[in-house]
Design a protein around this motif. Structure first.
Motif, PDB file in Angstrom:
ATOM      1  N   ALA A  17       1.469  74.553  44.514  1.00 16.07           N
ATOM      2  CA  ALA A  17       1.326  75.167  45.840  1.00 16.07           C
ATOM      3  C   ALA A  17       0.386  76.366  45.795  1.00 16.07           C
ATOM      4  N   VAL A  18       0.526  77.210  44.763  1.00 20.74           N
ATOM      5  CA  VAL A  18      -0.353  78.374  44.699  1.00 20.74           C
ATOM      6  C   VAL A  18      -1.780  77.950  44.381  1.00 20.74           C
ATOM      7  N   GLY A  19      -1.937  76.893  43.593  1.00 18.41           N
ATOM      8  CA  GLY A  19      -3.282  76.380  43.332  1.00 18.41           C
ATOM      9  C   GLY A  19      -3.952  75.890  44.591  1.00 18.41           C
ATOM     10  N   TYR A  20      -3.196  75.203  45.427  1.00 13.83           N
ATOM     11  CA  TYR A  20      -3.748  74.720  46.694  1.00 13.83           C
ATOM     12  C   TYR A  20      -4.084  75.893  47.611  1.00 13.83           C
ATOM     13  N   LEU A  21      -3.253  76.926  47.599  1.00 15.81           N
ATOM     14  CA  LEU A  21      -3.517  78.106  48.407  1.00 15.81           C
ATOM     15  C   LEU A  21      -4.806  78.793  47.962  1.00 15.81           C
ATOM     16  N   PHE A  22      -4.974  78.993  46.647  1.00 18.74           N
ATOM     17  CA  PHE A  22      -6.196  79.620  46.158  1.00 18.74           C
ATOM     18  C   PHE A  22      -7.422  78.794  46.540  1.00 18.74           C
ATOM     19  N   PHE A  23      -7.312  77.489  46.394  1.00 19.14           N
ATOM     20  CA  PHE A  23      -8.459  76.644  46.721  1.00 19.14           C
ATOM     21  C   PHE A  23      -8.766  76.700  48.217  1.00 19.14           C
ATOM     22  N   SER A  24      -7.746  76.719  49.034  1.00 17.21           N
ATOM     23  CA  SER A  24      -7.962  76.808  50.481  1.00 17.21           C
ATOM     24  C   SER A  24      -8.696  78.094  50.846  1.00 17.21           C
ATOM     25  N   ARG A  25      -8.338  79.197  50.205  1.00  9.97           N
ATOM     26  CA  ARG A  25      -9.048  80.447  50.454  1.00  9.97           C
ATOM     27  C   ARG A  25     -10.483  80.384  49.943  1.00  9.97           C
ATOM     28  N   ASP A  26     -10.689  79.708  48.822  1.00 11.59           N
ATOM     29  CA  ASP A  26     -12.057  79.520  48.333  1.00 11.59           C
ATOM     30  C   ASP A  26     -12.928  78.821  49.366  1.00 11.59           C
TER      31      ASP A  26
ATOM     32  N   LEU B 114      13.080  77.198  40.857  1.00 12.76           N
ATOM     33  CA  LEU B 114      12.567  75.951  41.411  1.00 12.76           C
ATOM     34  C   LEU B 114      11.062  76.035  41.608  1.00 12.76           C
ATOM     35  N   LEU B 115      10.428  74.881  41.722  1.00 16.35           N
ATOM     36  CA  LEU B 115       9.049  74.845  42.192  1.00 16.35           C
ATOM     37  C   LEU B 115       9.033  75.162  43.685  1.00 16.35           C
ATOM     38  N   ALA B 116       7.891  75.641  44.169  1.00 17.21           N
ATOM     39  CA  ALA B 116       7.811  76.089  45.564  1.00 17.21           C
ATOM     40  C   ALA B 116       8.136  74.976  46.547  1.00 17.21           C
ATOM     41  N   GLY B 117       7.634  73.790  46.290  1.00 14.08           N
ATOM     42  CA  GLY B 117       7.925  72.680  47.185  1.00 14.08           C
ATOM     43  C   GLY B 117       9.389  72.303  47.179  1.00 14.08           C
ATOM     44  N   GLU B 118      10.041  72.457  46.020  1.00 12.78           N
ATOM     45  CA  GLU B 118      11.463  72.171  45.931  1.00 12.78           C
ATOM     46  C   GLU B 118      12.276  73.165  46.757  1.00 12.78           C
ATOM     47  N   ILE B 119      11.864  74.427  46.747  1.00  9.94           N
ATOM     48  CA  ILE B 119      12.560  75.425  47.559  1.00  9.94           C
ATOM     49  C   ILE B 119      12.484  75.043  49.028  1.00  9.94           C
ATOM     50  N   TYR B 120      11.303  74.727  49.483  1.00 16.45           N
ATOM     51  CA  TYR B 120      11.109  74.344  50.892  1.00 16.45           C
ATOM     52  C   TYR B 120      11.997  73.155  51.245  1.00 16.45           C
ATOM     53  N   ASP B 121      11.982  72.124  50.405  1.00 19.25           N
ATOM     54  CA  ASP B 121      12.772  70.920  50.678  1.00 19.25           C
ATOM     55  C   ASP B 121      14.273  71.221  50.673  1.00 19.25           C
ATOM     56  N   ARG B 122      14.710  72.056  49.759  1.00 21.35           N
ATOM     57  CA  ARG B 122      16.139  72.365  49.665  1.00 21.35           C
ATOM     58  C   ARG B 122      16.621  73.094  50.911  1.00 21.35           C
ATOM     59  N   VAL B 123      15.857  74.070  51.376  1.00 22.02           N
ATOM     60  CA  VAL B 123      16.275  74.817  52.563  1.00 22.02           C
ATOM     61  C   VAL B 123      16.408  73.878  53.760  1.00 22.02           C
ATOM     62  N   LEU B 124      15.455  72.984  53.923  1.00 23.52           N
ATOM     63  CA  LEU B 124      15.521  72.037  55.043  1.00 23.52           C
ATOM     64  C   LEU B 124      16.692  71.068  54.891  1.00 23.52           C
ATOM     65  N   ALA B 125      17.025  70.740  53.659  1.00 24.55           N
ATOM     66  CA  ALA B 125      18.078  69.749  53.412  1.00 24.55           C
ATOM     67  C   ALA B 125      19.473  70.352  53.450  1.00 24.55           C
ATOM     68  N   GLU B 126      19.593  71.681  53.600  1.00 25.02           N
ATOM     69  CA  GLU B 126      20.888  72.347  53.523  1.00 25.02           C
ATOM     70  C   GLU B 126      21.151  73.178  54.786  1.00 25.02           C
ATOM     71  N   PRO B 127      21.177  72.538  55.953  1.00 23.24           N
ATOM     72  CA  PRO B 127      21.337  73.302  57.195  1.00 23.24           C
ATOM     73  C   PRO B 127      22.715  73.930  57.354  1.00 23.24           C
ATOM     74  N   GLU B 128      23.698  73.452  56.618  1.00 22.54           N
ATOM     75  CA  GLU B 128      25.056  73.990  56.738  1.00 22.54           C
ATOM     76  C   GLU B 128      25.332  75.110  55.745  1.00 22.54           C
ATOM     77  N   GLY B 129      24.374  75.413  54.905  1.00 25.63           N
ATOM     78  CA  GLY B 129      24.573  76.486  53.931  1.00 25.63           C
ATOM     79  C   GLY B 129      23.598  76.360  52.785  1.00 25.63           C
ATOM     80  N   THR B 130      22.700  77.327  52.668  1.00 20.94           N
ATOM     81  CA  THR B 130      21.673  77.269  51.628  1.00 20.94           C
ATOM     82  C   THR B 130      21.649  78.593  50.885  1.00 20.94           C
ATOM     83  N   ALA B 131      20.568  78.867  50.172  1.00 20.44           N
ATOM     84  CA  ALA B 131      20.450  80.116  49.422  1.00 20.44           C
ATOM     85  C   ALA B 131      20.499  81.314  50.362  1.00 20.44           C
ATOM     86  N   ASP B 132      20.827  82.459  49.795  1.00 21.98           N
ATOM     87  CA  ASP B 132      20.897  83.690  50.577  1.00 21.98           C
ATOM     88  C   ASP B 132      19.581  84.451  50.582  1.00 21.98           C
ATOM     89  N   PHE B 133      18.732  84.126  49.612  1.00 15.76           N
ATOM     90  CA  PHE B 133      17.432  84.785  49.542  1.00 15.76           C
ATOM     91  C   PHE B 133      16.432  83.838  48.906  1.00 15.76           C
TER      92      PHE B 133
END
Length: 341
Positions: A170-179, A63-82
């Motif tokens: 997400a990683v592009g935004y992170l690199f730019f934020s550090r810049d 998944l894309l990083a933002g999709e992972i974040y959204d999925r975890v929040l959307a699956e409070p009754e059972g999500t990925a294990d790692f």
């Protein structure tokens, strides 16, 4: 990313969010992983983990990083294990917001302090941002500082520089934020890119492929872990670590609080922190290792010895959450858009 590598697994669903099954026979347990790492690249990690944990079938959801974040929040009754994500800020936010388990793994006490937040979120790789360039176009070498890059941009052919689209990456935004924290003239640099007709893309591979073909001459702030191995195989693709400073990001591992099989998620985390997992990351995947037990070239220790204070690693800490502040992000993206469009 690394398009010439062909998955050798059973595909369960077609999409960018590719789901790949690594079956075990006989199957005694099943673990789900949400990850930003390309499924073909994950193969040696998963197979080595299964070698230590026979009977565990792994469902690998790319998944894309933002999709992972959204999925975890959307699956409070059972999500990925790692979770294994390149978006440090979003992953730390999951932990900070109560979406991660504190784990007990053998190496947690020995892990670098900057790479462990409350035994919940762990940096597992050490990946620099690099400049990639088209070798035939730079017989005397490319610009290797941000100031030199600004100078090159003043006379560069239009539309020949590429970088991340920080609104989509997400990683592009992170690199730019550090810049923004390390380079006082970052906005003049972005404005110079805009005048030169910068092209923006959601992934490193989009830039790398175009640079190798000469469609772009240079790519800025590209994830070095994706470029290094390819540069060894593609003679027209060059890489340079900036001489002024090098931002280093990490992929972060986390066991979600709502994991269906948290014991398996914890076992995967322990494997990736151990010698075998860290060595595979460094030697097979060219994702430099955090562990000081890995002494090869692709390790945090080796880079620290070679580059010293030029390295600017991003700590796994709540400080990352400042990058996600909605008002600040909106201001940054608005200014970015005005500069590059």
């Amino acid at each position: 990313m690394f398009r010439w590598l062909v998955p050798l697994f059973v595909a369960l669903a077609p999409a960018r969010a590719e789901v790949v099954l690594f079956p075990a026979s006989p199957e005694t347990a099943r673990m789900t992983i949400y990850s930003t790492l390309d499924a073909p690249l994950a193969r040696p990690l998963i197979e080595a983990f299964q070698g230590q944990n026979p009977g565990v079938t792994v469902v690998y959801d790319e998944l894309l990083a933002g999709e992972i974040y959204d999925r975890v929040l959307a699956e409070p009754e059972g999500t990925a294990d790692f979770i294994f994500s390149s978006a440090m800020d979003l992953t730390v936010k999951l932990a900070n917001d109560g979406q991660a388990l504190a784990v007990d793994v053998p190496l947690e006490g020995d892990w670098p302090r900057w790479a462990n937040w409350r035994d919940m979120a762990f940096a597992l790789t050490f990946e620099p941002a690099v400049i990639v360039y088209h070798r035939p176009s730079f017989p005397d070498g490319p610009p290797d500082t941000r100031a030199a890059l600004m100078g090159w941009l003043e006379t560069a052919p239009r539309g020949k520089i590429g970088t991340y689209d920080i609104a989509r990456s997400a990683v592009g935004y992170l690199f730019f934020s550090r810049d923004q924290e390390h380079f006082a003239d970052i906005w003049p640099l972005v404005e110079a890119m805009g005048r030169a007709g910068v092209r923006v893309f959601p992934t490193s591979q989009d830039v790398i492929d175009r640079v190798e073909r000469g469609e772009l001459l240079l790519g800025y702030n590209i994830l070095g872990s994706y470029a290094t191995d390819q540069a060894a195989r593609r003679p027209d693709l060059g890489i340079v670590l900036p001489r002024d400073y090098v931002v280093v990001a990490s992929r972060v591992g986390l066991v979600p609080k709502a994991a269906r099989a948290p014991d398996l998620g914890q076992a995967m985390l322990a494997f990736l922190m151990g010698r075998e997992g860290q060595t595979l990351l460094a030697e097979k995947l060219r994702l430099p290792a955090v562990s000081l037990e890995v002494s090869g070239r692709d390790s945090a220790g080796a880079m620290a010895r070679e580059l010293g204070p030029r390295l600017r690693p991003v700590p796994v800490s709540p400080g990352l959450l400042a990058y996600l502040d909605p008002a600040n992000r909106a201001r940054v993206l608005a200014r970015w858009k005005a500069a590059v469009e």
